[in-house]
Motif scaffolding. Structure first.
Motif, PDB file in Angstrom:
ATOM      1  N   ASP A   1     -30.159 -20.193 -41.355  1.00 34.71           N
ATOM      2  CA  ASP A   1     -29.165 -20.501 -42.393  1.00 34.71           C
ATOM      3  C   ASP A   1     -29.846 -20.875 -43.707  1.00 34.71           C
ATOM      4  OD1 ASP A   1     -27.189 -20.019 -40.517  1.00 34.71           O
ATOM      5  OD2 ASP A   1     -26.789 -22.153 -40.137  1.00 34.71           O
TER       6      ASP A   1
ATOM      7  N   ASP B   1     -31.121 -21.700 -35.593  1.00 37.17           N
ATOM      8  CA  ASP B   1     -30.013 -21.376 -36.497  1.00 37.17           C
ATOM      9  C   ASP B   1     -30.120 -22.093 -37.836  1.00 37.17           C
ATOM     10  OD1 ASP B   1     -28.986 -19.700 -34.605  1.00 37.17           O
ATOM     11  OD2 ASP B   1     -27.292 -20.992 -34.065  1.00 37.17           O
ATOM     12  N   GLU B   2     -30.523 -23.354 -37.809  1.00 37.65           N
ATOM     13  CA  GLU B   2     -30.636 -24.127 -39.049  1.00 37.65           C
ATOM     14  C   GLU B   2     -31.645 -23.481 -40.004  1.00 37.65           C
ATOM     15  OE1 GLU B   2     -32.252 -28.475 -40.426  1.00 37.65           O
ATOM     16  OE2 GLU B   2     -31.235 -28.336 -38.494  1.00 37.65           O
TER      17      GLU B   2
ATOM     18  N   ASN C   1     -31.266 -17.714 -45.282  1.00 41.19           N
ATOM     19  CA  ASN C   1     -30.194 -16.898 -45.867  1.00 41.19           C
ATOM     20  C   ASN C   1     -29.672 -17.493 -47.166  1.00 41.19           C
ATOM     21  OD1 ASN C   1     -30.318 -14.944 -43.884  1.00 41.19           O
ATOM     22  ND2 ASN C   1     -28.775 -15.932 -42.607  1.00 41.19           N
ATOM     23  N   ARG C   2     -29.577 -18.824 -47.219  1.00 33.65           N
ATOM     24  CA  ARG C   2     -29.125 -19.465 -48.463  1.00 33.65           C
ATOM     25  C   ARG C   2     -30.145 -19.256 -49.577  1.00 33.65           C
ATOM     26  NH1 ARG C   2     -27.791 -23.629 -45.003  1.00 33.65           N
ATOM     27  NH2 ARG C   2     -29.578 -24.856 -45.668  1.00 33.65           N
TER      28      ARG C   2
END
Length: 112
Positions: free
Chosen positions: A16, A12-13, A19-20
């Motif tokens: 994320d 997930d990290e 995506n950023r």
């Protein structure tokens, strides 16, 4: 990031972060069609050539991944398919990953 190796959310990290960096929505709009086209083309070809030792290593890695699968997940999947089918699917996913890496290296995915 989770310290648990069997935690299904351990990536997930990284997702994320991607995506950023790519900005909202751009990942699916820009990257996915390129990857999808590459994958569909790959399905029309033979698997990447590999030495017998590489094929054996991928089979061994598939088994290790299978044994590392969280038991709850494994129990549910094994209700639907037997262990050999699941190991074969994991090996298939590894082969796709290997072909993807080759595609990145040889320019097949330069549009990313």
């Amino acid at each position: 990031m989770s310290d648990q190796p069997n935690d299904p959310n351990w990536l997930d990290e990284f997702e994320d972060l991607a995506n950023r960096e790519l900005a909202a929505g751009s990942s699916c709009e820009q990257v996915h069609p390129i990857v999808e086209r590459w994958y569909r083309d790959l399905l029309q070809t033979e698997p990447p050539d590999s030495r017998d030792s590489i094929m054996q290593a991928m089979a061994c890695l598939s088994t290790e991944i299978l044994y590392d699968t969280p038991q709850e997940m494994l129990d549910e999947v094994l209700k639907m398919v037997d262990e050999d089918v699941l190991a074969g699917f994991i090996e298939y996913v590894l082969m796709i990953g290997r072909a993807f890496e080759r595609g990145l290296q040889n320019g097949d995915l330069d549009d990313l």
